[in-house]
Each structure stands twice: as structure tokens, then as C-alpha cells.
Design a protein around this motif. Structure first.
Motif, PDB file in Angstrom:
ATOM      1  N   LEU A  37       0.828  -1.200   0.000  1.00  0.00           N
ATOM      2  CA  LEU A  37       0.000   0.000   0.000  1.00  0.00           C
ATOM      3  C   LEU A  37       0.867   1.256   0.000  1.00  0.00           C
ATOM      4  O   LEU A  37       0.613   2.195  -0.764  1.00  0.00           O
ATOM      5  N   ALA A  38       1.904   1.260   0.835  1.00  0.00           N
ATOM      6  CA  ALA A  38       2.805   2.421   0.910  1.00  0.00           C
ATOM      7  C   ALA A  38       3.476   2.663  -0.436  1.00  0.00           C
ATOM      8  O   ALA A  38       3.549   3.811  -0.922  1.00  0.00           O
ATOM      9  N   ILE A  39       3.970   1.592  -1.051  1.00  0.00           N
ATOM     10  CA  ILE A  39       4.668   1.712  -2.339  1.00  0.00           C
ATOM     11  C   ILE A  39       3.707   2.180  -3.434  1.00  0.00           C
ATOM     12  O   ILE A  39       3.993   3.130  -4.165  1.00  0.00           O
ATOM     13  N   LEU A  40       2.545   1.516  -3.527  1.00  0.00           N
ATOM     14  CA  LEU A  40       1.620   1.826  -4.626  1.00  0.00           C
ATOM     15  C   LEU A  40       1.004   3.215  -4.466  1.00  0.00           C
ATOM     16  O   LEU A  40       0.830   3.934  -5.454  1.00  0.00           O
ATOM     17  N   ASN A  41       0.669   3.600  -3.244  1.00  0.00           N
ATOM     18  CA  ASN A  41       0.125   4.949  -3.017  1.00  0.00           C
ATOM     19  C   ASN A  41       1.138   6.012  -3.415  1.00  0.00           C
ATOM     20  O   ASN A  41       0.803   7.009  -4.050  1.00  0.00           O
ATOM     21  N   TRP A  42       2.401   5.777  -3.028  1.00  0.00           N
ATOM     22  CA  TRP A  42       3.452   6.757  -3.347  1.00  0.00           C
ATOM     23  C   TRP A  42       3.677   6.835  -4.859  1.00  0.00           C
ATOM     24  O   TRP A  42       3.777   7.928  -5.421  1.00  0.00           O
ATOM     25  N   LEU A  43       3.731   5.673  -5.514  1.00  0.00           N
ATOM     26  CA  LEU A  43       3.936   5.660  -6.972  1.00  0.00           C
ATOM     27  C   LEU A  43       2.778   6.359  -7.687  1.00  0.00           C
ATOM     28  O   LEU A  43       2.983   7.087  -8.663  1.00  0.00           O
ATOM     29  N   GLU A  44       1.567   6.155  -7.186  1.00  0.00           N
ATOM     30  CA  GLU A  44       0.396   6.785  -7.792  1.00  0.00           C
ATOM     31  C   GLU A  44       0.470   8.311  -7.637  1.00  0.00           C
ATOM     32  O   GLU A  44       0.215   9.074  -8.573  1.00  0.00           O
ATOM     33  N   THR A  45       0.869   8.747  -6.447  1.00  0.00           N
ATOM     34  CA  THR A  45       1.026  10.186  -6.195  1.00  0.00           C
ATOM     35  C   THR A  45       2.094  10.783  -7.104  1.00  0.00           C
ATOM     36  O   THR A  45       1.943  11.874  -7.651  1.00  0.00           O
ATOM     37  N   GLN A  46       3.179  10.015  -7.283  1.00  0.00           N
ATOM     38  CA  GLN A  46       4.281  10.490  -8.137  1.00  0.00           C
ATOM     39  C   GLN A  46       3.832  10.634  -9.584  1.00  0.00           C
ATOM     40  O   GLN A  46       4.172  11.611 -10.254  1.00  0.00           O
ATOM     41  N   SER A  47       3.084   9.652 -10.065  1.00  0.00           N
ATOM     42  CA  SER A  47       2.690   9.695 -11.475  1.00  0.00           C
ATOM     43  C   SER A  47       1.629  10.788 -11.710  1.00  0.00           C
ATOM     44  O   SER A  47       1.517  11.313 -12.799  1.00  0.00           O
ATOM     45  N   ALA A  48       0.897  11.154 -10.642  1.00  0.00           N
ATOM     46  CA  ALA A  48      -0.117  12.203 -10.775  1.00  0.00           C
ATOM     47  C   ALA A  48       0.501  13.604 -10.744  1.00  0.00           C
ATOM     48  O   ALA A  48      -0.070  14.545 -11.282  1.00  0.00           O
ATOM     49  N   SER A  49       1.682  13.684 -10.125  1.00  0.00           N
ATOM     50  CA  SER A  49       2.278  15.019  -9.964  1.00  0.00           C
ATOM     51  C   SER A  49       3.066  15.452 -11.190  1.00  0.00           C
ATOM     52  O   SER A  49       3.419  14.661 -12.026  1.00  0.00           O
TER      53      SER A  49
END
Length: 317
Positions: A305-317
Motif C-alpha cells: 500500500l505504501a509503495i503503490l500509493n506513493w507511486l500513484e502520487t508520483q505519477s499524478a504530480s
């Protein structure tokens, strides 16, 4: 060993020739080609340490590449100690990207694998798109070579120092007690306690039992035991025997890493958090989970969850 891994639904390995060695690589999500993520294990581990992360990353659209790094599993185990310095370890990963035709990738590391990923970002900065590291924060270069520095602080029994000053001694004890050592080391819910006298790893290899609860079931433990009984521990311990060599190799390298970075700590890990990590990694996010050292195996769902949430935030920014 392969039948053991198959029974746990881990991908089948492929042997890939890179940088003068062969690496045993476990690959999944080939349908997501173009979106690579490379997972780097620690010591004394195996690519199998990432078994809980692989399906989640594939489902999220990643091409997941999990090597047994040199000295581990069925990968090459060169005899020369210097074949395990940080230049060789990072060049292996750069060559692995070349093999797949990738300019860069997201790199994820745990423990020693995290150290390799930090150094990959320094030695091959254009090959590292993002950094996700677990347990081991970046270790800033000390004034003296690392082993000398550690010896002054912790003495000659500290296992990093002992591995270097008494080559072969610990290797033999671990080889004689492979199953017991790995069973005693891979524990969770271990109460924090001051270290006992002596080499911690030799102590674990010789102890009748260890505090905490077993982390691995019998099949999972067997994957590790089979791998280290096949190879002995020496090739993986040789990573430690290059720490002073690495200190010299990194002398003129820029220690500042600009890549977006996620650092995941275990609150009950013996490795301390780095208070100044953002000095070296300015584009940093930090997550802490309630667990010990073996973060992604102790808390697989929370780690994913930590990894996927962070990756999702990164790709959105």
C-alpha cells in the motif's frame, strides 16, 4: 530449490548473462513492458524476499524484474572478493536494464539491496527513475573508511568488522548451521534488547532458539536454506568485505540524489532512522511501519500500500 519456489507461486527464473556474470532473474508482468521496476534483496536473502510485492506491482501495471544479485541463489558467485564491490554490483543492474532495452527504471531495495540502490543512483544516476528503499537509509561517507570507523565505535566483534578482520571464520559457522542461523535470524516481534557480546551472526547460528516469532513458514525457509546450502555464505558475505573498497570508489561521487525517493522504515528495526536523509535526498517522502527489519515480509500488505500509493502520487504530480 526451483520446485520449492514454484509451489509458492513465485515466477520461474531465467538465467541472464550481464557484465561478465549470469544472474538468476525472476520476472513478471511482461505485458507491462515499458514500465519497469527492479527489486533488490538484502543479506542473507534471495529474490524470493519480494514474493508478496510481485503480484501487487504487476496488477498496478509494472514490469517487475527481481534478480538474485551476484553471490546469491543460482547467480554467479565469483571467487575474487573484489568482484563484489559496489562498481560491480551497480554495473550488473545497469547491464540488466540494457538487456531489457530500458534506459531507466524504478529501483526498490531492502537492507544491502537498499545500499546498492543508493549507490546506483549515484554511480548511474540517469538509469534510476525513482528510488524506494526499505530499512537502510543512505549511509553518508565517513571521515575514515567504514570498517575502521565501525571498529573504533563497536569493536572487533561487530559482524561487519569481524567479517573483514577474520575472513572465513563466520562463514564456516554459518555454513555448518545454515538452517538454524536463518531460522533464528528471520524473526518478527523481536523485543529490542542490547546486543550480546560476540559476533551477532555467529551467536544466532549457534543459539538453540531465538526471541520473537518465526517470520517464514517451512516452505519459505526451505527456499533460503537450499540456496545457501548450495553456495555457502562466503560470496554474499564478500559484499561486506568491500565496504572499505567502496568507501574509496565513492570518494569523488556526488552524494546528493535528486530522484523522487520513498524511504520505508520499520519502527522496531535495530537500524536507526537517518535524521539528515533529506540533506542527501531532497525529494524525499518517509513512511514508518510497525515492524522490525524484514519490512516487506513482516507487513506485506502495508508495504504494498505504501509503495503503490506513493507511486500513484508520483505519477499524478
Amino acid at each position: 530449490m526451483d520446485t520449492m519456489i514454484k509451489s509458492t507461486e513465485f515466477p520461474n527464473p531465467t538465467m541472464i548473462a550481464v557484465n561478465g556474470v549470469e544472474l538468476e532473474v525472476f520476472e513478471a508482468g511482461q505485458e507491462n513492458k515499458g514500465n519497469p521496476i527492479v527489486l533488490c534483496h538484502g543479506w542473507p536473502e534471495h529474490a524470493f524476499a519480494w514474493r508478496h510485492q510481485v503480484p501487487a506491482l504487476v496488477a498496478a501495471g509494472y514490469h517487475v524484474i527481481v534478480p538474485n544479485q551476484r553471490g546469491y541463489g543460482n547467480s554467479s558467485c565469483p571467487a575474487e572478493v573484489t568482484a563484489y564491490d559496489i562498481a560491480h554490483l551497480t554495473d550488473d543492474l545497469a547491464a540488466l536494464l540494457d538487456h531489457y532495452g530500458y534506459d531507466d527504471a524504478i529501483f526498490v531495495g531492502h537492507d544491502w539491496g537498499a545500499n546498492v540502490v543508493w549507490c546506483m543512483a549515484q554511480l548511474h544516476p540517469k538509469r534510476v527513475r525513482k528510488i524506494i528503499n526499505l530499512a537502510l537509509p543512505y549511509q553518508a561517507r565517513t571521515e575514515k573508511p567504514w570498517i575502521e570507523f565501525l571498529e573504533e565505535i563497536f569493536g572487533g566483534d561487530h559482524y561487519f568488522v569481524h567479517f573483514n578482520r577474520q575472513p572465513g571464520v563466520a562463514d564456516a559457522v554459518l555454513d555448518q548451521n545454515t538452517k538454524r542461523f536463518l531460522s533464528n535470524l528471520f524473526r518478527k516481534n523481536v523485543p529490542l534488547a542490547p546486543p550480546e557480546p560476540g559476533n551477532m551472526m555467529i551467536n544466532l547460528a549457534e543459539a538453540e532458539n531465538a526471541p520473537g516469532d518465526p517470520l517464514l513458514n517451512d516452505d519459505e525457509l526451505a527456499v533460503l536454506v537450499d540456496a545457501f546450502e548450495q553456495n555457502s555464505f562466503t560470496s554474499s558475505i564478500n559484499w561486506y568485505r568491500n565496504m572499505d573498497r567502496n568507501w574509496h570508489l565513492l570518494a569523488d561521487v556526488d552524494p546528493i540524489m535528486q530522484q523522487p525517493t520513498l524511504m520505508i522504515y520499520g519502527e522496531r528495526d535495530m537500524i536507526p532512522k537517518a535524521e539528515n536523509l533529506s540533506d542527501f535526498v531532497p525529494n524525499l517522502d518517509v513512511v514508518s511501519l510497525d515492524c522490525g527489519h524484514w519490512i516487506q515480509q513482516e507487513k506485506p500488505e502495508e508495504t504494498n500500500l505504501a509503495i503503490l500509493n506513493w507511486l500513484e502520487t508520483q505519477s499524478a504530480s
